[in-house]
Design an enzyme around this catalytic site. Structure first.
Site, mmCIF file in Angstrom:
data_model
loop_
_atom_site.group_PDB
_atom_site.id
_atom_site.type_symbol
_atom_site.label_atom_id
_atom_site.label_comp_id
_atom_site.label_asym_id
_atom_site.label_seq_id
_atom_site.Cartn_x
_atom_site.Cartn_y
_atom_site.Cartn_z
ATOM 1 N N GLU A 1 1.247 -9.791 0.220
ATOM 2 C CA GLU A 1 -0.182 -10.508 -0.040
ATOM 3 C C GLU A 1 -0.901 -10.929 -1.265
ATOM 4 O O GLU A 1 -1.566 -11.097 -1.581
ATOM 5 C CB GLU A 1 -1.036 -9.866 1.252
ATOM 6 C CG GLU A 1 -0.440 -9.511 2.059
ATOM 7 C CD GLU A 1 -0.928 -8.512 3.137
ATOM 8 O OE1 GLU A 1 -1.458 -9.012 4.238
ATOM 9 O OE2 GLU A 1 -1.023 -7.320 2.726
ATOM 10 N N GLU B 1 4.924 -4.900 8.020
ATOM 11 C CA GLU B 1 3.962 -3.997 8.453
ATOM 12 C C GLU B 1 4.421 -3.455 10.022
ATOM 13 O O GLU B 1 3.758 -2.273 10.389
ATOM 14 C CB GLU B 1 2.348 -4.491 8.384
ATOM 15 C CG GLU B 1 1.897 -4.110 6.575
ATOM 16 C CD GLU B 1 2.617 -5.297 6.003
ATOM 17 O OE1 GLU B 1 1.482 -5.799 5.250
ATOM 18 O OE2 GLU B 1 2.883 -6.577 6.364
ATOM 19 N N ALA C 1 0.871 -1.060 0.384
ATOM 20 C CA ALA C 1 -0.004 0.035 -0.296
ATOM 21 C C ALA C 1 1.186 1.561 -0.307
ATOM 22 O O ALA C 1 1.766 1.295 1.189
ATOM 23 C CB ALA C 1 -0.696 -0.130 1.108
ATOM 24 N N GLY D 1 1.716 -5.190 1.202
ATOM 25 C CA GLY D 1 0.976 -5.763 0.734
ATOM 26 C C GLY D 1 0.387 -6.683 -0.894
ATOM 27 O O GLY D 1 -0.008 -7.202 -1.498
#
Length: 262
Positions: free
Chosen positions: A113, A134, A65, A110
């Site tokens: 992910e 994170e 992100a 992300g």
């Protein structure tokens, strides 16, 4: 696509989706919408049998992100952003077509992910590192990392990786089962596309591949009897398909089957 953060090209039964947001291919809310739209377009295109997702450029698949964007938003926005991310990645898993992540560079947060929601993950030799970092920002993975990583590498290893924020080289990721293959740098995308072509008719019954994907995803979340019942249901569909008839007929006639994806 609208703001140039997703590039999509279709050729030879394969839809190539590129995350294109330099310098690190970080994603925004708009980019997730574009990715979702690209997945839907490929999902409902009868001429597409395989989807390949990669990062634009040489260094990053995706760094996750866009932190600069998230830092200016409200708590409600961030929560909705995570929810939207969950929906997009579940779309990848629910799409009855094989999805390959061509991890051409660092896949962090992300970015990792996204790759974990693909069915096959192929890394580029000496291409970078993978990890869920994170925790180093005082938060936690928010696009399914705490759920998909344990399913791929085991609970103990996943917890350690999430809690430390450790990033591992592609070779270590391969050893722990996070990557299926590692391909040479010079011919990486060519080799990925060659791998993908094996699932395109007439080489493979792509509809059967899609049914296999559905059965695996549905079955692993249920009891064994429920999974077996679902397997019988989709098995009947493949027996009734044109490709199912072609495969059996070709075997009996001692010839190579010519599948259509139907």
């Amino acid at each position: 696509m609208a703001d140039g953060t997703i590039d999509q090209t279709n050729e030879g039964g394969i839809s190539l989706i590129e995350l294109n947001h330099p310098p690190v291919n970080s994603y925004t809310h708009e980019m997730l919408r574009e990715l979702d739209n690209a997945l839907l377009a490929a999902r409902f295109d009868d001429d597409i049998h395989v989807i390949v997702i990669t990062g634009k450029g040489e260094k990053f698949f995706s760094a996750g992100a866009d932190i600069n964007m998230l830092g200016t938003q409200t708590l409600s926005y961030k929560s909705n952003f995570a929810l939207h991310g969950h929906e997009v990645l579940m779309r990848m898993e629910n799409t009855p077509k094989l999805i390959i992540a061509a991890v051409n560079g660092h896949a962090i947060g992300g970015g990792l992910e996204i790759s974990m929601a693909a069915d096959i993950r192929i890394g580029k030799k000496d291409g970078g590192r993978m990890g869920l970092a994170e925790v180093n920002l005082g938060v936690m993975p928010g696009m399914g990392g705490t759920q998909r990583l344990p399913r791929l590498v085991g609970r103990a290893k996943a917890l350690e990786l999430c809690a430390t924020g450790k990033q591992v080289a592609f070779e270590e990721a391969h050893d722990m089962g996070l990557l299926h293959y590692i391909y040479e740098r010079d011919s990486f995308m060519q080799d990925v596309m060659d791998y993908a072509r094996q699932f395109v008719p007439p080489n493979k019954a792509s509809m059967a591949v899609g049914k296999i994907k559905r059965a695996v995803h549905a079955g692993i979340e249920t009891s064994l009897p429920e999974g077996l019942a679902f397997e019988r249901e989709v098995l009947t569909q493949t027996f009734a398909s044109e490709d199912g008839n072609e495969g059996v007929t070709a075997y009996l006639e001692k010839r190579t089957a010519k599948f259509k994806g139907l």
